[in-house]
Design a protein around this motif. Structure first.
Motif, PDB file in Angstrom:
ATOM      1  N   ARG A   1       0.843  -1.183   0.000  1.00  0.00           N
ATOM      2  CA  ARG A   1       0.000   0.000   0.000  1.00  0.00           C
ATOM      3  C   ARG A   1       0.885   1.243   0.000  1.00  0.00           C
ATOM      4  NH1 ARG A   1      -4.475   2.338   4.084  1.00  0.00           N
ATOM      5  NH2 ARG A   1      -3.185   4.114   4.443  1.00  0.00           N
ATOM      6  N   THR A   2       0.539   2.192  -0.828  1.00  0.00           N
ATOM      7  CA  THR A   2       1.291   3.444  -0.875  1.00  0.00           C
ATOM      8  C   THR A   2       0.417   4.589  -0.387  1.00  0.00           C
ATOM      9  OG1 THR A   2       0.660   3.890  -3.152  1.00  0.00           O
ATOM     10  CG2 THR A   2       2.706   2.660  -2.804  1.00  0.00           C
ATOM     11  N   GLU A   3       1.073   5.592   0.174  1.00  0.00           N
ATOM     12  CA  GLU A   3       0.366   6.767   0.660  1.00  0.00           C
ATOM     13  C   GLU A   3       1.076   8.006   0.153  1.00  0.00           C
ATOM     14  OE1 GLU A   3      -0.320   8.879   4.909  1.00  0.00           O
ATOM     15  OE2 GLU A   3      -0.667   6.725   4.825  1.00  0.00           O
ATOM     16  N   THR A   4       0.322   8.911  -0.434  1.00  0.00           N
ATOM     17  CA  THR A   4       0.894  10.157  -0.942  1.00  0.00           C
ATOM     18  C   THR A   4       1.061  11.129   0.214  1.00  0.00           C
ATOM     19  OG1 THR A   4      -0.213   9.824  -3.052  1.00  0.00           O
ATOM     20  CG2 THR A   4       0.577  12.046  -2.581  1.00  0.00           C
ATOM     21  N   SER A   5       2.269  11.665   0.371  1.00  0.00           N
ATOM     22  CA  SER A   5       2.527  12.617   1.458  1.00  0.00           C
ATOM     23  C   SER A   5       2.882  14.006   0.937  1.00  0.00           C
ATOM     24  CB  SER A   5       3.649  12.095   2.355  1.00  0.00           C
ATOM     25  OG  SER A   5       4.834  11.965   1.603  1.00  0.00           O
ATOM     26  N   ALA A   6       3.092  14.130  -0.369  1.00  0.00           N
ATOM     27  CA  ALA A   6       3.379  15.432  -0.962  1.00  0.00           C
ATOM     28  C   ALA A   6       2.972  15.401  -2.429  1.00  0.00           C
ATOM     29  CB  ALA A   6       4.856  15.762  -0.837  1.00  0.00           C
ATOM     30  N   GLU A   7       2.372  16.493  -2.867  1.00  0.00           N
ATOM     31  CA  GLU A   7       1.980  16.612  -4.264  1.00  0.00           C
ATOM     32  C   GLU A   7       1.798  18.095  -4.556  1.00  0.00           C
ATOM     33  OE1 GLU A   7      -1.576  15.161  -7.272  1.00  0.00           O
ATOM     34  OE2 GLU A   7      -1.400  14.262  -5.306  1.00  0.00           O
ATOM     35  N   ARG A   8       2.600  18.626  -5.457  1.00  0.00           N
ATOM     36  CA  ARG A   8       2.589  20.062  -5.733  1.00  0.00           C
ATOM     37  C   ARG A   8       2.719  20.288  -7.232  1.00  0.00           C
ATOM     38  NH1 ARG A   8       7.071  23.794  -5.919  1.00  0.00           N
ATOM     39  NH2 ARG A   8       6.267  25.883  -5.707  1.00  0.00           N
ATOM     40  N   TYR A   9       1.883  21.181  -7.767  1.00  0.00           N
ATOM     41  CA  TYR A   9       1.964  21.586  -9.165  1.00  0.00           C
ATOM     42  C   TYR A   9       2.150  23.097  -9.195  1.00  0.00           C
ATOM     43  CZ  TYR A   9      -0.073  16.991  -9.750  1.00  0.00           C
ATOM     44  OH  TYR A   9      -0.310  15.647  -9.683  1.00  0.00           O
ATOM     45  N   PHE A  10       3.091  23.557 -10.006  1.00  0.00           N
ATOM     46  CA  PHE A  10       3.383  24.985 -10.063  1.00  0.00           C
ATOM     47  C   PHE A  10       3.708  25.379 -11.493  1.00  0.00           C
ATOM     48  CE2 PHE A  10       6.540  28.421 -10.107  1.00  0.00           C
ATOM     49  CZ  PHE A  10       5.802  29.421  -9.487  1.00  0.00           C
ATOM     50  N   ALA A  11       3.169  26.521 -11.922  1.00  0.00           N
ATOM     51  CA  ALA A  11       3.494  27.075 -13.234  1.00  0.00           C
ATOM     52  C   ALA A  11       3.548  28.589 -13.089  1.00  0.00           C
ATOM     53  CB  ALA A  11       2.448  26.681 -14.265  1.00  0.00           C
ATOM     54  N   SER A  12       4.519  29.191 -13.753  1.00  0.00           N
ATOM     55  CA  SER A  12       4.604  30.648 -13.767  1.00  0.00           C
ATOM     56  C   SER A  12       5.175  31.099 -15.099  1.00  0.00           C
ATOM     57  CB  SER A  12       5.474  31.174 -12.619  1.00  0.00           C
ATOM     58  OG  SER A  12       6.830  30.836 -12.825  1.00  0.00           O
ATOM     59  N   ALA A  13       4.890  32.339 -15.434  1.00  0.00           N
ATOM     60  CA  ALA A  13       5.419  32.924 -16.673  1.00  0.00           C
ATOM     61  C   ALA A  13       5.628  34.411 -16.440  1.00  0.00           C
ATOM     62  CB  ALA A  13       4.459  32.695 -17.827  1.00  0.00           C
TER      63      ALA A  13
END
Length: 167
Positions: A1-13
């Motif tokens: 079993r896996t558990e997500t502990s971090a998830e980040r999406y970032f975009a800039s211009a």
């Protein structure tokens, strides 16, 4: 079993319009970030202002941009925040040798109202050319939010090592 502990999406211009033969420019900046573990479903900002180079020599340079803007945040609980910001960004580059360079960036989006969130970011990196267009980059990133939920930390850090292919 896996558990997500971090998830980040970032975009800039950022787009710059040069004002003269020197380094001064007008800029427009926009960013979007989704980091569900930081308490924000999304953080968005836009800013416009003035950019220039403070100094440059054979091995180093320091650039900045500053101007007013607007932010819109959607929190994990569904509520929203919006308001004015002052954006300030600095970028220092130092060529250590023909194949390696140091870079330090810092930006803050300071809230105009004292009870709104001020978001600051910093990245320290060292990169080295391996061969041709292939480079190795080690970096340390810090993101700080002044206003977060009680169960969240104000500061997030990330350490990474990346292989870059420059076109």
């Amino acid at each position: 079993r896996t558990e997500t502990s971090a998830e980040r999406y970032f975009a800039s211009a950022q787009g710059d319009y040069k004002l003269n033969e020197e380094h001064s420019a007008l800029f427009v900046y926009g960013s979007y970030e989704n980091d569900r573990f930081a308490g924000f479903e999304q953080q968005n900002s836009v800013a416009a202002g003035y950019a220039d180079q403070i100094f440059k020599n054979e091995t180093a340079s320091l650039n900045y941009n500053a101007g007013p803007g607007y932010f819109y945040n959607k929190l994990n609980d569904g509520s929203t925040e919006e308001g004015g910001i002052i954006r300030l960004a600095l970028e220092y580059k130092h060529r250590l040798s023909e194949t390696s360079k140091f870079k330090q960036t810092f930006s803050t989006e300071a809230a105009v109202e004292s009870d709104d969130n001020t978001k600051s970011k910093a990245e320290t990196s060292l990169s080295a050319t391996l061969m041709g267009n292939l480079s190795l980059k080690a970096s340390y990133n810090v993101i700080h939010n002044t206003e977060v939920a009680d169960d969240k930390e104000n500061m997030d850090t990330t350490t990474s090592i990346s292989i870059l292919y420059l076109l």
